[in-house]
Design a protein around this motif. Structure first.
Motif, mmCIF file in Angstrom:
data_model
loop_
_atom_site.group_PDB
_atom_site.id
_atom_site.type_symbol
_atom_site.label_atom_id
_atom_site.label_comp_id
_atom_site.label_asym_id
_atom_site.label_seq_id
_atom_site.Cartn_x
_atom_site.Cartn_y
_atom_site.Cartn_z
ATOM 1 N N ILE A 169 0.850 -1.184 0.000
ATOM 2 C CA ILE A 169 0.000 0.000 0.000
ATOM 3 C C ILE A 169 0.887 1.236 0.000
ATOM 4 C CG2 ILE A 169 -1.872 -1.180 1.215
ATOM 5 C CD1 ILE A 169 -1.038 0.476 3.731
ATOM 6 N N GLU A 170 0.324 2.331 -0.441
ATOM 7 C CA GLU A 170 1.013 3.612 -0.376
ATOM 8 C C GLU A 170 0.185 4.561 0.461
ATOM 9 O OE1 GLU A 170 2.516 5.436 -3.902
ATOM 10 O OE2 GLU A 170 2.952 3.497 -4.824
ATOM 11 N N VAL A 171 0.808 5.089 1.494
ATOM 12 C CA VAL A 171 0.141 6.045 2.366
ATOM 13 C C VAL A 171 0.895 7.358 2.257
ATOM 14 C CG1 VAL A 171 -0.553 6.575 4.719
ATOM 15 C CG2 VAL A 171 -0.614 4.205 3.917
ATOM 16 N N ARG A 172 0.265 8.315 1.621
ATOM 17 C CA ARG A 172 0.900 9.619 1.407
ATOM 18 C C ARG A 172 0.183 10.743 2.139
ATOM 19 N NH1 ARG A 172 4.183 9.456 -3.641
ATOM 20 N NH2 ARG A 172 4.015 7.321 -4.378
ATOM 21 N N SER A 173 -0.935 10.403 2.772
ATOM 22 C CA SER A 173 -1.697 11.436 3.470
ATOM 23 C C SER A 173 -2.519 10.792 4.581
ATOM 24 C CB SER A 173 -2.640 12.149 2.493
ATOM 25 O OG SER A 173 -3.649 11.259 2.056
ATOM 26 N N VAL A 174 -3.057 11.636 5.433
ATOM 27 C CA VAL A 174 -3.952 11.151 6.491
ATOM 28 C C VAL A 174 -5.165 10.478 5.864
ATOM 29 C CG1 VAL A 174 -5.454 11.882 8.382
ATOM 30 C CG2 VAL A 174 -3.172 12.874 8.154
ATOM 31 N N LYS A 175 -5.676 11.043 4.792
ATOM 32 C CA LYS A 175 -6.841 10.469 4.107
ATOM 33 C C LYS A 175 -6.531 9.051 3.619
ATOM 34 C CE LYS A 175 -10.227 11.648 0.566
ATOM 35 N NZ LYS A 175 -10.609 12.610 -0.458
ATOM 36 N N ASP A 176 -5.336 8.836 3.053
ATOM 37 C CA ASP A 176 -4.927 7.492 2.626
ATOM 38 C C ASP A 176 -4.896 6.539 3.816
ATOM 39 O OD1 ASP A 176 -4.575 8.321 -0.002
ATOM 40 O OD2 ASP A 176 -2.382 8.422 0.142
ATOM 41 N N LEU A 193 -6.495 6.688 6.672
ATOM 42 C CA LEU A 193 -7.847 6.395 7.137
ATOM 43 C C LEU A 193 -8.569 5.420 6.213
ATOM 44 C CD1 LEU A 193 -8.981 9.917 8.377
ATOM 45 C CD2 LEU A 193 -8.403 7.930 9.776
ATOM 46 N N ARG A 194 -8.331 5.534 4.931
ATOM 47 C CA ARG A 194 -8.959 4.624 3.967
ATOM 48 C C ARG A 194 -8.538 3.178 4.229
ATOM 49 N NH1 ARG A 194 -7.546 6.853 -0.732
ATOM 50 N NH2 ARG A 194 -5.792 5.483 -1.083
ATOM 51 N N TYR A 195 -7.302 2.979 4.675
ATOM 52 C CA TYR A 195 -6.802 1.639 4.997
ATOM 53 C C TYR A 195 -7.077 1.240 6.442
ATOM 54 C CZ TYR A 195 -4.259 1.690 0.573
ATOM 55 O OH TYR A 195 -3.930 1.727 -0.763
ATOM 56 N N GLY A 196 -7.711 2.114 7.203
ATOM 57 C CA GLY A 196 -8.010 1.805 8.599
ATOM 58 C C GLY A 196 -6.824 1.974 9.522
ATOM 59 N N ILE A 197 -5.834 2.738 9.098
ATOM 60 C CA ILE A 197 -4.633 2.951 9.892
ATOM 61 C C ILE A 197 -4.821 4.190 10.762
ATOM 62 C CG2 ILE A 197 -2.166 3.486 9.817
ATOM 63 C CD1 ILE A 197 -2.113 2.022 7.088
ATOM 64 N N LEU A 198 -4.571 4.026 12.046
ATOM 65 C CA LEU A 198 -4.740 5.112 13.007
ATOM 66 C C LEU A 198 -3.416 5.404 13.688
ATOM 67 C CD1 LEU A 198 -7.930 3.717 14.678
ATOM 68 C CD2 LEU A 198 -7.808 5.488 12.952
ATOM 69 N N TYR A 199 -3.256 6.626 14.105
ATOM 70 C CA TYR A 199 -2.072 7.062 14.831
ATOM 71 C C TYR A 199 -2.517 7.607 16.171
ATOM 72 C CZ TYR A 199 1.535 10.318 16.321
ATOM 73 O OH TYR A 199 2.445 11.007 17.064
ATOM 74 N N LEU A 200 -1.948 7.077 17.221
ATOM 75 C CA LEU A 200 -2.270 7.558 18.556
ATOM 76 C C LEU A 200 -1.239 8.612 18.938
ATOM 77 C CD1 LEU A 200 -4.099 7.197 21.021
ATOM 78 C CD2 LEU A 200 -2.456 5.559 21.890
ATOM 79 N N PRO A 201 -1.666 9.866 19.040
ATOM 80 C CA PRO A 201 -0.708 10.927 19.341
ATOM 81 C C PRO A 201 -0.138 10.784 20.752
ATOM 82 C CG PRO A 201 -2.930 11.794 19.361
ATOM 83 C CD PRO A 201 -3.022 10.369 18.907
ATOM 84 N N GLU A 202 1.140 11.087 20.875
ATOM 85 C CA GLU A 202 1.798 11.021 22.180
ATOM 86 C C GLU A 202 1.201 12.061 23.129
ATOM 87 O OE1 GLU A 202 6.302 10.861 24.021
ATOM 88 O OE2 GLU A 202 6.025 11.538 21.976
ATOM 89 N N GLU A 203 0.896 13.222 22.608
ATOM 90 C CA GLU A 203 0.342 14.312 23.418
ATOM 91 C C GLU A 203 -1.172 14.309 23.334
ATOM 92 O OE1 GLU A 203 1.577 16.499 25.613
ATOM 93 O OE2 GLU A 203 3.435 15.359 25.426
ATOM 94 N N ARG A 204 -1.820 13.441 24.103
ATOM 95 C CA ARG A 204 -3.275 13.318 24.037
ATOM 96 C C ARG A 204 -3.979 14.618 24.404
ATOM 97 N NH1 ARG A 204 -1.547 10.824 28.389
ATOM 98 N NH2 ARG A 204 -2.172 11.683 30.378
ATOM 99 N N LYS A 205 -3.374 15.399 25.321
ATOM 100 C CA LYS A 205 -4.047 16.618 25.783
ATOM 101 C C LYS A 205 -4.100 17.698 24.713
ATOM 102 C CE LYS A 205 -3.142 15.856 30.641
ATOM 103 N NZ LYS A 205 -2.528 16.360 31.864
ATOM 104 N N SER A 206 -3.097 17.769 23.869
ATOM 105 C CA SER A 206 -3.092 18.825 22.859
ATOM 106 C C SER A 206 -3.479 18.317 21.469
ATOM 107 C CB SER A 206 -1.714 19.487 22.795
ATOM 108 O OG SER A 206 -0.731 18.546 22.420
ATOM 109 N N ALA A 207 -3.304 17.027 21.207
ATOM 110 C CA ALA A 207 -3.555 16.529 19.857
ATOM 111 C C ALA A 207 -4.633 15.458 19.777
ATOM 112 C CB ALA A 207 -2.251 15.962 19.273
ATOM 113 N N GLY A 208 -5.076 14.921 20.897
ATOM 114 C CA GLY A 208 -6.012 13.815 20.826
ATOM 115 C C GLY A 208 -7.371 14.070 21.435
#
Length: 114
Positions: A7-14, A16-31
């Motif tokens: 697969i090629e993931v070049r953006s957040v939209k890509d 999400l389309r593959y079901g890939i999530l990123y858990l931000p380290e800074e939950r208070k400011s980014a999550g």
């Protein structure tokens, strides 16, 4: 590679389309939105599914309760303000939000000090 396929993931939209999530380290400011109720942080990414002109609060709370049980989120009530929760329970809210948004693969990243 994901499930044996290139697969090629070049953006957040890509991602999400593959079901890939990123858990931000800074939950208070980014999550999370710390001044929101706990249930609203879980449903915020799927509000478009819950109503056209107004938000269906009962549906939001049903979604929240599902994750409250699954992840054992410790809250006194769904309306409890997020910043009053422990760090671990805040992290569970972030994960709940991402899973509810359709995530299947979760990446946890931490910045290492050298």
């Amino acid at each position: 590679m994901l499930e044996g396929k290139k697969i090629e993931v070049r953006s957040v939209k890509d991602a999400l389309r593959y079901g890939i999530l990123y858990l931000p380290e800074e939950r208070k400011s980014a999550g999370l939105i710390m001044n929101f109720e706990a249930f609203k942080n879980v449903s915020i990414l799927v509000l478009n599914r819950l109503g056209k002109l107004t938000v269906n609060t009962k549906a939001e709370i049903r979604i929240f309760e599902k994750y409250r049980r699954s992840f054992d989120i410790k809250v006194s009530e769904p309306y409890q303000i997020t910043k009053t929760l422990s760090g671990g329970n805040q992290q569970k809210l972030v994960i709940s939000k991402l899973v509810e948004n359709g995530g299947r693969y979760l990446f946890l990243m931490s910045q290492l000090e050298v």
